[in-house]
Motif scaffolding. Structure first.
Motif, PDB file in Angstrom:
ATOM      1  N   SER A  65       0.844  -1.191   0.000  1.00 23.26           N
ATOM      2  CA  SER A  65       0.000   0.000   0.000  1.00 23.26           C
ATOM      3  C   SER A  65       0.888   1.253   0.000  1.00 23.26           C
ATOM      4  O   SER A  65       1.960   1.275   0.600  1.00 23.26           O
ATOM      5  N   GLY A  66       0.444   2.265  -0.739  1.00 19.17           N
ATOM      6  CA  GLY A  66       1.223   3.486  -0.858  1.00 19.17           C
ATOM      7  C   GLY A  66       2.389   3.384  -1.820  1.00 19.17           C
ATOM      8  O   GLY A  66       3.164   4.328  -1.959  1.00 19.17           O
ATOM      9  N   HIS A  67       2.514   2.247  -2.481  1.00 15.65           N
ATOM     10  CA  HIS A  67       3.575   2.031  -3.460  1.00 15.65           C
ATOM     11  C   HIS A  67       2.956   1.690  -4.808  1.00 15.65           C
ATOM     12  O   HIS A  67       1.915   1.031  -4.871  1.00 15.65           O
ATOM     13  N   GLY A  72      -3.628   4.094  -1.404  1.00 18.41           N
ATOM     14  CA  GLY A  72      -3.032   4.728  -0.244  1.00 18.41           C
ATOM     15  C   GLY A  72      -1.884   5.649  -0.582  1.00 18.41           C
ATOM     16  O   GLY A  72      -1.319   5.611  -1.679  1.00 18.41           O
ATOM     17  N   ALA A  73      -1.535   6.490   0.386  1.00 20.53           N
ATOM     18  CA  ALA A  73      -0.424   7.428   0.245  1.00 20.53           C
ATOM     19  C   ALA A  73       0.810   6.860   0.933  1.00 20.53           C
ATOM     20  O   ALA A  73       0.732   6.333   2.044  1.00 20.53           O
ATOM     21  N   PHE A  74       1.940   6.983   0.276  1.00 20.13           N
ATOM     22  CA  PHE A  74       3.181   6.458   0.845  1.00 20.13           C
ATOM     23  C   PHE A  74       3.435   7.017   2.238  1.00 20.13           C
ATOM     24  O   PHE A  74       3.840   6.274   3.151  1.00 20.13           O
ATOM     25  N   LEU A  75       3.200   8.306   2.444  1.00 20.48           N
ATOM     26  CA  LEU A  75       3.503   8.933   3.725  1.00 20.48           C
ATOM     27  C   LEU A  75       2.649   8.395   4.867  1.00 20.48           C
ATOM     28  O   LEU A  75       3.010   8.550   6.031  1.00 20.48           O
ATOM     29  N   ASP A  76       1.536   7.761   4.535  1.00 18.19           N
ATOM     30  CA  ASP A  76       0.667   7.215   5.586  1.00 18.19           C
ATOM     31  C   ASP A  76       1.116   5.829   6.036  1.00 18.19           C
ATOM     32  O   ASP A  76       0.606   5.303   7.026  1.00 18.19           O
ATOM     33  N   GLN A 154       6.293  16.181  12.689  1.00 17.93           N
ATOM     34  CA  GLN A 154       5.979  14.778  12.397  1.00 17.93           C
ATOM     35  C   GLN A 154       6.695  14.193  11.180  1.00 17.93           C
ATOM     36  O   GLN A 154       6.430  13.068  10.793  1.00 17.93           O
ATOM     37  N   GLN A 155       7.605  14.957  10.566  1.00 18.12           N
ATOM     38  CA  GLN A 155       8.299  14.410   9.407  1.00 18.12           C
ATOM     39  C   GLN A 155       9.590  15.179   9.134  1.00 18.12           C
ATOM     40  O   GLN A 155       9.781  16.291   9.624  1.00 18.12           O
ATOM     41  N   LEU A 172       6.582   6.263  10.880  1.00 14.92           N
ATOM     42  CA  LEU A 172       7.465   5.246  10.313  1.00 14.92           C
ATOM     43  C   LEU A 172       8.533   4.851  11.320  1.00 14.92           C
ATOM     44  O   LEU A 172       8.808   3.655  11.518  1.00 14.92           O
ATOM     45  N   ILE A 173       9.148   5.832  11.966  1.00 12.89           N
ATOM     46  CA  ILE A 173      10.208   5.546  12.931  1.00 12.89           C
ATOM     47  C   ILE A 173       9.658   4.805  14.147  1.00 12.89           C
ATOM     48  O   ILE A 173      10.214   3.782  14.579  1.00 12.89           O
ATOM     49  N   GLU A 174       8.562   5.305  14.703  1.00  9.26           N
ATOM     50  CA  GLU A 174       8.031   4.688  15.924  1.00  9.26           C
ATOM     51  C   GLU A 174       7.479   3.301  15.661  1.00  9.26           C
ATOM     52  O   GLU A 174       7.675   2.381  16.473  1.00  9.26           O
ATOM     53  N   ASP A 175       6.810   3.117  14.537  1.00 11.34           N
ATOM     54  CA  ASP A 175       6.299   1.790  14.203  1.00 11.34           C
ATOM     55  C   ASP A 175       7.446   0.815  13.934  1.00 11.34           C
ATOM     56  O   ASP A 175       7.370  -0.364  14.294  1.00 11.34           O
TER      57      ASP A 175
END
Length: 252
Positions: A65-67, A72-76, A154-155, A172-175
């Motif tokens: 997703s997001g790719h 979806g959006a990549f940033l999400d 946040q980015q 992305l970092i926290e996940d």
């Protein structure tokens, strides 16, 4: 080239994919897991589709997703989302044992699949595998200003050799911290071939050595290719990927 087929995950994300059939024998299929912000139209994915067709092996390539062509959006997105996508695609679109071919981030995803779908994984081939990169490469390399930007807005943007800058989100970092694999031994009870170029400026050779050190199994080989870069897409490198899969097949 035919249009991609589509399937919707339980989380409501629509994944685009291409699946080609095999000869109907008992050999494993092959699944390609792409890298960060890459898609299923890349050189390695297309090569493997043709290569598998030549051997009569089932093959699956898809976009997280997001790719690419998926929703979806990549940033999400984040590692957890993309691992869910991969787990669903493998579970729903393939049958029987599978050889996972993971490129860069796909190497990290493939290690997560080896944990979640252990009974379905017949072997693993990684190409410039980048496990834990959000923590050990991105976060570890951020300066105080970049870490503050993640906290405040946040980015943060990072330069890329592959086009527009990478925008890295706090999510992305926290996940990523919830999906780290190199903090403990990594059980890999099937044939594993790790491929890495000595000219890779995106993922250091030390990452491959650390993965080899953490991997636990009886048939795990690491091969460094002098002069190969992160793309690992020259004709010689593509041939080595095919040879690595053949080695895994021979040990079934």
């Amino acid at each position: 080239m035919s249009d991609a087929e589509r399937i919707t995950t339980p989380q409501g994300r629509e994944l685009a994919y291409h699946k080609t059939g095999g000869a109907g024998d008992t050999r494993p299929g092959v699944v390609f897991l792409g890298g960060f912000k890459s898609d299923m139209q890349g050189t390695k994915a297309i090569f493997l589709e043709s290569w598998c067709a030549g051997l009569g092996l089932p093959f699956l390539r898809f976009d997280y997703s997001g790719h690419g062509e998926s929703s979806g959006a990549f940033l999400d997105g984040c590692i957890g989302d993309w691992a869910e996508d991969a787990e669903f695609a493998i579970s729903e679109l393939t049958t029987g044992p599978q050889i996972l071919v993971g490129s860069s981030m796909g190497g990290w995803i493939s290690l997560l699949m080896a944990r979640r779908l252990a009974d379905r994984v017949a072997g693993l081939v990684t190409i410039a595998a980048a496990p834990d990169f959000t923590e050990d490469s991105m976060w570890a390399g951020f300066d105080k200003a970049q870490r503050l930007a993640l906290e405040m807005v946040q980015q943060v943007s990072l330069p890329s050799d592959y086009g527009e800058p990478y925008v890295i989100t706090r999510r992305l970092i926290e996940d990523g911290r919830d999906h780290l694999v190199l903090r403990d031994p990594v059980p890999l009870g099937f044939p594993v071939r790790l491929l890495h170029g000595t000219a890779d400026t995106d993922v250091a050779m030390s990452v491959a050595l650390r993965l080899l050190d953490k991997a636990v199994g009886e048939d795990i080989h690491l091969r460094f290719v002098k002069g190969a870069d992160h793309r690992f897409s020259t004709p010689e490198c593509l041939s080595l990927i095919g040879s690595a899969i053949e080695e895994v097949l021979a040990r079934q």
